[in-house]
Design a protein around this motif. Structure first.
Motif, PDB file in Angstrom:
ATOM      1  N   GLY A  64       0.977  -1.609  -0.188  1.00  0.00           N
ATOM      2  CA  GLY A  64       0.057  -0.114  -0.025  1.00  0.00           C
ATOM      3  C   GLY A  64       1.162   1.061  -0.231  1.00  0.00           C
ATOM      4  N   TYR A  65       1.903   0.995  -0.506  1.00  0.00           N
ATOM      5  CA  TYR A  65       2.750   2.627  -0.251  1.00  0.00           C
ATOM      6  C   TYR A  65       3.671   2.567  -2.187  1.00  0.00           C
ATOM      7  CZ  TYR A  65       4.021   1.842   4.023  1.00  0.00           C
ATOM      8  OH  TYR A  65       3.856   1.632   5.745  1.00  0.00           O
ATOM      9  N   ALA A  66       3.269   3.932  -2.290  1.00  0.00           N
ATOM     10  CA  ALA A  66       3.476   4.281  -4.104  1.00  0.00           C
ATOM     11  C   ALA A  66       4.998   4.933  -3.968  1.00  0.00           C
ATOM     12  CB  ALA A  66       2.272   5.520  -4.211  1.00  0.00           C
ATOM     13  N   VAL A  67       5.861   4.329  -5.127  1.00  0.00           N
ATOM     14  CA  VAL A  67       7.019   4.824  -5.858  1.00  0.00           C
ATOM     15  C   VAL A  67       6.874   6.516  -6.612  1.00  0.00           C
ATOM     16  CG1 VAL A  67       9.043   4.528  -7.062  1.00  0.00           C
ATOM     17  CG2 VAL A  67       8.345   2.789  -5.009  1.00  0.00           C
ATOM     18  N   THR A  68       7.344   7.444  -5.352  1.00  0.00           N
ATOM     19  CA  THR A  68       6.822   8.420  -6.487  1.00  0.00           C
ATOM     20  C   THR A  68       8.663   9.253  -7.663  1.00  0.00           C
ATOM     21  OG1 THR A  68       7.773   9.280  -4.261  1.00  0.00           O
ATOM     22  CG2 THR A  68       5.508   9.664  -4.263  1.00  0.00           C
ATOM     23  N   ARG A  69       9.396   8.302  -6.663  1.00  0.00           N
ATOM     24  CA  ARG A  69      11.008   8.211  -7.517  1.00  0.00           C
ATOM     25  C   ARG A  69      10.852   7.471  -7.524  1.00  0.00           C
ATOM     26  NH1 ARG A  69      13.173  12.659  -5.347  1.00  0.00           N
ATOM     27  NH2 ARG A  69      13.156  14.414  -6.673  1.00  0.00           N
ATOM     28  N   PRO A  70      11.385   6.418  -8.902  1.00  0.00           N
ATOM     29  CA  PRO A  70      11.911   5.170  -8.474  1.00  0.00           C
ATOM     30  C   PRO A  70      13.251   5.810  -8.660  1.00  0.00           C
ATOM     31  CG  PRO A  70      10.991   5.570 -10.505  1.00  0.00           C
ATOM     32  CD  PRO A  70      10.478   6.500 -10.188  1.00  0.00           C
ATOM     33  N   VAL A  71      14.197   4.370  -6.794  1.00  0.00           N
ATOM     34  CA  VAL A  71      15.405   5.004  -7.387  1.00  0.00           C
ATOM     35  C   VAL A  71      16.543   5.721  -8.464  1.00  0.00           C
ATOM     36  CG1 VAL A  71      17.167   4.371  -6.419  1.00  0.00           C
ATOM     37  CG2 VAL A  71      15.145   3.554  -5.111  1.00  0.00           C
ATOM     38  N   ALA A  72      16.394   4.207  -9.468  1.00  0.00           N
ATOM     39  CA  ALA A  72      16.821   4.527 -10.569  1.00  0.00           C
ATOM     40  C   ALA A  72      17.213   6.316 -10.965  1.00  0.00           C
ATOM     41  CB  ALA A  72      16.663   3.536 -11.608  1.00  0.00           C
ATOM     42  N   GLU A  73      16.133   6.340 -11.267  1.00  0.00           N
ATOM     43  CA  GLU A  73      15.870   7.649 -11.401  1.00  0.00           C
ATOM     44  C   GLU A  73      15.869   8.846 -10.663  1.00  0.00           C
ATOM     45  OE1 GLU A  73      12.076  11.294 -11.963  1.00  0.00           O
ATOM     46  OE2 GLU A  73      11.479   9.257 -12.878  1.00  0.00           O
ATOM     47  N   GLY A  74      16.646   8.939  -9.011  1.00  0.00           N
ATOM     48  CA  GLY A  74      17.142   9.863  -8.580  1.00  0.00           C
ATOM     49  C   GLY A  74      18.413  10.001  -8.144  1.00  0.00           C
ATOM     50  N   LEU A  75      18.582   8.864  -8.172  1.00  0.00           N
ATOM     51  CA  LEU A  75      20.990   8.720  -8.821  1.00  0.00           C
ATOM     52  C   LEU A  75      21.344   8.774 -10.220  1.00  0.00           C
ATOM     53  CD1 LEU A  75      21.646   4.986  -7.530  1.00  0.00           C
ATOM     54  CD2 LEU A  75      21.803   7.077  -6.386  1.00  0.00           C
ATOM     55  N   LYS A  76      19.894   9.070 -11.036  1.00  0.00           N
ATOM     56  CA  LYS A  76      21.055  10.260 -12.354  1.00  0.00           C
ATOM     57  C   LYS A  76      20.423  11.135 -12.862  1.00  0.00           C
ATOM     58  CE  LYS A  76      19.884   5.293 -14.681  1.00  0.00           C
ATOM     59  NZ  LYS A  76      19.188   4.713 -15.907  1.00  0.00           N
ATOM     60  N   GLN A  77      19.414  11.556 -11.406  1.00  0.00           N
ATOM     61  CA  GLN A  77      19.095  13.003 -11.114  1.00  0.00           C
ATOM     62  C   GLN A  77      20.904  13.538 -10.498  1.00  0.00           C
ATOM     63  OE1 GLN A  77      15.408  13.296  -9.994  1.00  0.00           O
ATOM     64  NE2 GLN A  77      15.229  14.541 -11.463  1.00  0.00           N
ATOM     65  N   ILE A  78      21.331  12.972  -9.888  1.00  0.00           N
ATOM     66  CA  ILE A  78      22.667  13.696  -9.219  1.00  0.00           C
ATOM     67  C   ILE A  78      24.038  12.857 -10.227  1.00  0.00           C
ATOM     68  CG2 ILE A  78      21.557  13.999  -7.603  1.00  0.00           C
ATOM     69  CD1 ILE A  78      22.847  11.925  -5.843  1.00  0.00           C
ATOM     70  N   GLY A  79      23.645  12.142 -11.293  1.00  0.00           N
ATOM     71  CA  GLY A  79      24.857  11.904 -11.902  1.00  0.00           C
ATOM     72  C   GLY A  79      25.255  10.456 -11.039  1.00  0.00           C
ATOM     73  N   ILE A  80      24.241   9.442 -10.772  1.00  0.00           N
ATOM     74  CA  ILE A  80      25.310   7.991 -10.601  1.00  0.00           C
ATOM     75  C   ILE A  80      24.146   7.146 -11.271  1.00  0.00           C
ATOM     76  CG2 ILE A  80      25.628   6.408  -9.107  1.00  0.00           C
ATOM     77  CD1 ILE A  80      25.373   8.909  -6.872  1.00  0.00           C
ATOM     78  N   SER A  81      25.513   6.410 -11.822  1.00  0.00           N
ATOM     79  CA  SER A  81      24.370   5.338 -12.777  1.00  0.00           C
ATOM     80  C   SER A  81      24.239   3.936 -11.841  1.00  0.00           C
ATOM     81  CB  SER A  81      25.190   4.596 -14.201  1.00  0.00           C
ATOM     82  OG  SER A  81      25.337   3.503 -14.868  1.00  0.00           O
ATOM     83  N   PRO A  82      23.712   3.674 -11.648  1.00  0.00           N
ATOM     84  CA  PRO A  82      23.759   2.274 -10.595  1.00  0.00           C
ATOM     85  C   PRO A  82      24.250   1.113 -11.416  1.00  0.00           C
ATOM     86  CG  PRO A  82      21.098   2.938 -11.559  1.00  0.00           C
ATOM     87  CD  PRO A  82      22.093   4.232 -12.161  1.00  0.00           C
ATOM     88  N   ASP A  83      24.772   0.928 -12.545  1.00  0.00           N
ATOM     89  CA  ASP A  83      25.859  -0.217 -13.078  1.00  0.00           C
ATOM     90  C   ASP A  83      27.123  -0.088 -12.882  1.00  0.00           C
ATOM     91  OD1 ASP A  83      23.823  -1.109 -14.495  1.00  0.00           O
ATOM     92  OD2 ASP A  83      24.531  -0.336 -16.438  1.00  0.00           O
ATOM     93  N   ASP A  84      27.352   1.385 -12.292  1.00  0.00           N
ATOM     94  CA  ASP A  84      28.790   1.842 -12.063  1.00  0.00           C
ATOM     95  C   ASP A  84      29.120   1.134 -10.855  1.00  0.00           C
ATOM     96  OD1 ASP A  84      29.551   2.205 -14.379  1.00  0.00           O
ATOM     97  OD2 ASP A  84      28.963   4.471 -14.622  1.00  0.00           O
ATOM     98  N   VAL A  85      27.683   1.426  -9.552  1.00  0.00           N
ATOM     99  CA  VAL A  85      28.489   1.409  -8.359  1.00  0.00           C
ATOM    100  C   VAL A  85      28.941  -0.057  -7.479  1.00  0.00           C
ATOM    101  CG1 VAL A  85      26.789   1.208  -6.197  1.00  0.00           C
ATOM    102  CG2 VAL A  85      26.255   2.517  -7.992  1.00  0.00           C
TER     103      VAL A  85
END
Length: 266
Positions: A64-85
């Motif tokens: 019963g919880y809604a995602v307001t910004r997917p985690v991947a999107e939030g990371l990309k907005q600050i220049g982080i690619s999840p594939d590189d972590v």
């Protein structure tokens, strides 16, 4: 000692939560006390470390919880690619901190050994204790451990120059907090050792507990690890986004925690 930028990235929110939901004993008025959901990114020129991985839309919908910004999107907005972590710290394995299983394929996961024992052992036979865990999240970590991409810590250790992990327990048997060196001193990402500023500042534990004594002792440990009250970052408090500046102008829901705060928590 290396210094890091710290980003708090909100990926979900629950606006209809009440103060009576957030304390063992709520002897004051029952007021609105919304809950925000964050992951954190520690960044310098040599390293990017993610603290907690949040939940995805499927897991959120089931509860019963809604995602307001997917985690991947939030990371990309600050220049982080999840594939590189390369490193992910899990403060604990509750469903809202340990999801998004496929988002960091190259990462080594860091978790307390006590937490791994807790979420794969006899306590998960108890309906109350296992309620905040998803079997898929636990299975993912077990599989990553077999693949050789998990480090189990116990109880305190240095992850890297400027980043240390500290077991507290309390909320879960293996909860850990993260101490980070920044330009303004040592910041402690308390995660669910203190969901809100009020939990630690007023010594009022959150009601989801494994051990009350450990949680109360953890409040004192956090205050010793942090360089001051403004260096303590709770896990779910919306005030974080108003106290600290945005990562950049016009970017809502992502704050810079290594910057000086603009006030004091209420």
């Amino acid at each position: 000692m290396s210094e890091y930028e710290i980003y708090a990235i909100r990926y979900a929110r629950k606006d209809d939560r009440r103060s009576s939901d957030n304390f063992i004993e709520n002897d004051g008025p029952d007021t609105e006390m919304p809950m925000d959901f964050f992951i954190w990114a520690l960044v310098n020129q040599d390293r990017t470390v993610i603290v907690d991985t949040g939940f995805d839309e499927k897991a959120g919908k089931a509860r019963g919880y809604a995602v307001t910004r997917p985690v991947a999107e939030g990371l990309k907005q600050i220049g982080i690619s999840p594939d590189d972590v390369k490193d992910v710290i899990l403060t604990h394995m509750h469903w809202d901190h340990a999801g998004n299983h496929d988002l960091f394929p190259q990462a080594r996961y860091h978790v307390q050994e006590r937490e791994m024992h807790f979420c794969t052992g006899r306590c998960m036979c108890d309906a109350q204790q296992k309620k905040a865990y998803n079997a898929e999240d636990v299975s993912h970590l077990v599989r990553r451990n077999f693949e050789g991409s998990v480090t189990l810590h116990d109880p305190n250790s240095d992850l890297a120059d400027g980043i240390s992990l500290h077991w507290l327990g309390g909320h879960t048997a293996g909860l850990q907090v993260v101490r980070v060196k920044t330009r303004r001193g040592h910041v402690v990402l308390a995660s669910d050792a203190s969901h809100y500023y009020a939990n630690i500042l007023q010594r009022r534990p959150f009601p989801v507990l494994f051990d009350t004594g450990q949680m109360l002792n953890g409040f004192a440990v956090i205050q010793k690890l942090a360089d001051g009250p403004s260096h303590i970052i709770p896990g779910h408090d919306r005030q974080v986004l108003s106290l600290f500046p945005a990562a950049r102008d016009g970017l809502d829901g992502i704050a810079r925690l290594d910057a000086d705060p603009r006030g004091t928590p209420a």
